[in-house]
Structures are given as structure tokens and as C-alpha cells.
Scaffold this motif. Structure first.
Motif, short mmCIF file in Angstrom:
data_model
loop_
_atom_site.label_atom_id
_atom_site.label_comp_id
_atom_site.label_asym_id
_atom_site.label_seq_id
_atom_site.Cartn_x
_atom_site.Cartn_y
_atom_site.Cartn_z
N SER A 99 34.77 -34.11 53.23
CA SER A 99 34.67 -34.73 51.91
C SER A 99 36.07 -35.09 51.45
N ILE A 100 36.13 -35.97 50.47
CA ILE A 100 37.40 -36.34 49.84
C ILE A 100 37.33 -35.93 48.38
N VAL A 101 38.39 -35.28 47.92
CA VAL A 101 38.49 -34.92 46.51
C VAL A 101 39.77 -35.54 45.97
N LEU A 102 39.63 -36.35 44.95
CA LEU A 102 40.79 -36.97 44.30
C LEU A 102 41.25 -36.05 43.17
N LEU A 103 42.51 -35.64 43.25
CA LEU A 103 43.10 -34.73 42.26
C LEU A 103 44.34 -35.36 41.65
N CYS A 110 35.89 -36.50 42.33
CA CYS A 110 37.11 -36.57 41.53
C CYS A 110 37.12 -35.40 40.57
N HIS A 111 38.29 -34.85 40.35
CA HIS A 111 38.44 -33.75 39.40
C HIS A 111 38.33 -34.34 38.00
N GLU A 112 37.30 -33.93 37.31
CA GLU A 112 36.96 -34.53 36.02
C GLU A 112 38.11 -34.43 35.01
N ALA A 113 38.78 -33.29 34.96
CA ALA A 113 39.88 -33.12 34.01
C ALA A 113 41.02 -34.09 34.31
N GLN A 116 44.15 -38.95 32.96
CA GLN A 116 44.76 -40.23 33.31
C GLN A 116 44.22 -41.37 32.46
N GLY A 117 43.29 -41.07 31.54
CA GLY A 117 42.77 -42.08 30.64
C GLY A 117 41.83 -43.08 31.28
N LEU A 118 41.15 -42.66 32.34
CA LEU A 118 40.28 -43.59 33.07
C LEU A 118 38.84 -43.59 32.55
N GLY A 119 38.56 -42.81 31.55
CA GLY A 119 37.23 -42.79 30.97
C GLY A 119 36.35 -41.71 31.56
N GLN A 120 35.08 -41.89 31.39
CA GLN A 120 34.10 -40.90 31.82
C GLN A 120 33.76 -41.06 33.31
N PRO A 121 33.38 -39.98 33.98
CA PRO A 121 33.00 -40.04 35.39
C PRO A 121 31.85 -41.01 35.66
N VAL A 157 33.80 -33.32 39.57
CA VAL A 157 33.73 -31.86 39.70
C VAL A 157 34.64 -31.24 38.65
N ASP A 158 34.17 -30.13 38.09
CA ASP A 158 35.01 -29.36 37.18
C ASP A 158 35.76 -28.33 38.02
#
Length: 81
Positions: free
Chosen positions: A12-16, A40-43, A48-53, A62-63
Motif C-alpha cells: 500500500s501507499i500512504v501519503l504523509l 492519506c493521513h487525514e490530519a 496542507q489546506g487541501l480540503g476534505q478527504p 486514515v487517522d
């Protein structure tokens, strides 16, 4: 490219952190193979100001606890900066 070259079955890939900025790219769909789960890490997304998941279909937010579960689920983790 290095990340994709190292991908194996069941990875899997997780963007942090600032890596969540990749989600703002218009060519996002070409970055990740369709059969690879991307998270993607929700926090970090919110920081980063990208909005909602929900703005990024196909990318699972993911939290902190979800991140811990992913790390425990996989036998190893690789990181790129």
C-alpha cells in the motif's frame, strides 16, 4: 518512480506530511497503479489546506489509529523524502 519500482503484491501507499500535496496534481490518476491501495493521513491533508478527504475519490483517509493499523498490518515500511 523508486516507490513504484519497489511495490510488491499486497503493498500500500500512504501519503504523509507534505506528500499529501501530490493529491492536488491534475495528473494524480497516472501516479498510482489502480490495484494499489492509496491512503492519506487525514490530519496532514487538512494541515496542507487541501480540503476534505472526500475531495479525492479512490484515496482512503486514515487517522492516527488507522496509520498505526496499516504499519502493523505490513511487514516493513519504506519512506521517501
Amino acid at each position: 518512480d523508486e516507490c513504484m519500482a519497489c511495490m510488491g503484491a499486497n503493498d500500500s501507499i500512504v501519503l504523509l506530511d507534505t506528500a499529501v500535496n501530490l493529491l492536488a496534481r491534475p495528473d494524480l490518476a497516472t501516479w498510482f497503479p489502480a490495484d494499489v491501495p492509496v491512503y492519506c493521513h487525514e490530519a496532514d491533508l487538512l494541515a496542507q489546506g487541501l480540503g476534505q478527504p472526500a475531495n479525492f475519490p479512490g484515496i482512503a483517509p486514515v487517522d492516527d489509529m488507522g496509520l498505526i493499523r496499516l504499519v502493523c498490518q505490513h511487514g516493513h515500511c519504506l519512506s521517501w523524502k
